[in-house]
Design a protein around this motif. Structure first.
Motif, short mmCIF file in Angstrom:
data_model
loop_
_atom_site.label_atom_id
_atom_site.label_comp_id
_atom_site.label_asym_id
_atom_site.label_seq_id
_atom_site.Cartn_x
_atom_site.Cartn_y
_atom_site.Cartn_z
N VAL A 57 6.54 62.23 -12.86
CA VAL A 57 6.48 61.15 -13.86
C VAL A 57 5.03 61.43 -14.62
CG1 VAL A 57 6.29 58.77 -15.04
CG2 VAL A 57 7.89 59.59 -13.61
N ILE A 58 4.10 61.40 -13.77
CA ILE A 58 2.56 61.95 -14.51
C ILE A 58 1.99 63.37 -14.90
CG2 ILE A 58 0.17 61.36 -13.54
CD1 ILE A 58 0.69 59.03 -12.13
N LEU A 59 3.10 64.23 -13.94
CA LEU A 59 2.55 65.69 -14.39
C LEU A 59 4.08 65.28 -15.44
CD1 LEU A 59 2.34 67.36 -10.99
CD2 LEU A 59 0.33 66.43 -11.97
N GLU A 60 4.49 64.81 -15.94
CA GLU A 60 5.58 65.02 -16.94
C GLU A 60 4.63 64.84 -17.69
OE1 GLU A 60 9.54 63.72 -17.86
OE2 GLU A 60 10.19 64.37 -16.18
N ALA A 61 4.38 63.81 -18.25
CA ALA A 61 3.25 63.60 -19.27
C ALA A 61 2.38 63.99 -19.70
CB ALA A 61 3.07 62.41 -19.05
N PHE A 62 1.54 65.06 -18.31
CA PHE A 62 0.94 66.28 -19.36
C PHE A 62 1.12 67.79 -18.59
CE2 PHE A 62 -1.47 62.02 -17.53
CZ PHE A 62 -2.04 62.14 -18.64
N GLN A 63 2.45 67.79 -19.05
CA GLN A 63 2.83 69.32 -18.43
C GLN A 63 2.41 69.27 -19.46
OE1 GLN A 63 7.90 69.29 -18.92
NE2 GLN A 63 7.32 71.22 -18.45
N ASP A 64 2.74 69.63 -21.11
CA ASP A 64 1.29 70.65 -22.01
C ASP A 64 0.26 70.94 -21.35
OD1 ASP A 64 4.68 70.86 -23.40
OD2 ASP A 64 4.00 68.69 -24.48
N ASP A 65 -0.37 69.54 -21.37
CA ASP A 65 -1.79 69.65 -21.75
C ASP A 65 -2.42 71.12 -20.34
OD1 ASP A 65 -2.80 68.29 -22.64
OD2 ASP A 65 -2.98 66.56 -22.14
N MET A 66 -1.59 71.08 -19.08
CA MET A 66 -1.36 71.52 -17.73
C MET A 66 -0.69 73.12 -18.69
SD MET A 66 0.55 69.27 -15.08
CE MET A 66 0.90 70.81 -13.82
N LEU A 67 -0.09 73.35 -19.29
CA LEU A 67 -0.06 74.65 -19.63
C LEU A 67 -0.80 75.38 -19.72
CD1 LEU A 67 4.58 74.38 -20.44
CD2 LEU A 67 3.23 75.72 -18.56
N LYS A 68 -1.06 74.59 -21.57
CA LYS A 68 -2.44 74.90 -22.34
C LYS A 68 -3.61 75.52 -21.36
CE LYS A 68 -1.27 72.02 -26.28
NZ LYS A 68 -1.55 71.17 -27.29
N GLU A 75 -1.41 72.46 -6.47
CA GLU A 75 -2.38 72.22 -7.23
C GLU A 75 -2.69 70.43 -7.97
OE1 GLU A 75 -7.01 72.96 -8.59
OE2 GLU A 75 -5.28 75.05 -7.73
N MET A 76 -2.31 70.75 -8.81
CA MET A 76 -2.09 68.66 -9.89
C MET A 76 -1.73 67.94 -8.66
SD MET A 76 -4.51 69.45 -12.30
CE MET A 76 -4.40 68.02 -12.64
N PHE A 77 -0.06 68.63 -8.14
CA PHE A 77 0.79 67.79 -7.91
C PHE A 77 -0.43 67.01 -6.52
CE2 PHE A 77 3.40 65.81 -4.23
CZ PHE A 77 4.79 65.20 -5.08
N LYS A 78 -1.11 67.87 -5.93
CA LYS A 78 -1.95 67.50 -4.16
C LYS A 78 -2.34 67.03 -4.87
CE LYS A 78 -2.04 70.64 -1.62
NZ LYS A 78 -2.44 72.19 -0.53
N LYS A 79 -3.33 66.85 -6.12
CA LYS A 79 -4.89 66.19 -6.26
C LYS A 79 -4.37 64.80 -6.14
CE LYS A 79 -7.64 69.61 -7.51
NZ LYS A 79 -8.45 70.13 -8.56
#
Length: 92
Positions: A57-68, A75-79
């Motif tokens: 859920v958290i990573l879905e919210a930051f998906q656009d920022d992660m793509l940019k 790696e982000m999932f693990k962190k």
């Protein structure tokens, strides 16, 4: 959860049986104790699943920022998972 509920029930029954035999606990209602131990085990073993769901859920919210920024999802999932485990004081 990595174990089936049937196996967790078996583990709970065996744990209670050994505790009673070792005279560490006394009970006349082993079925009730078995059920409570099984519920506690299921709750504890499913903690990692709940943390994984929260990470998604958290990573879905930051998906656009992660793509940019080109951040790696694994790696982000693990962190994030490690942070949540620390927050919940969970040992995974």
């Amino acid at each position: 959860m990595i174990f089936s509920k049937d196996y967790v029930g078996y583990l709970a029954r065996q744990t209670v049986k050994h505790l009673v035999e070792a005279k560490m606990i006394k009970t006349d209602k082993t079925a009730v104790v078995d059920e409570r131990v099984a519920n506690a085990l299921v709750d504890e073993l499913s903690l990692e699943d709940r943390i994984n769901d929260e990470v998604r859920v958290i990573l879905e919210a930051f998906q656009d920022d992660m793509l940019k920024t080109g951040a790696s999802y694994p790696e982000m999932f693990k962190k994030v998972k490690n942070e949540l485990a620390r927050k919940y004081k969970a040992v995974l």
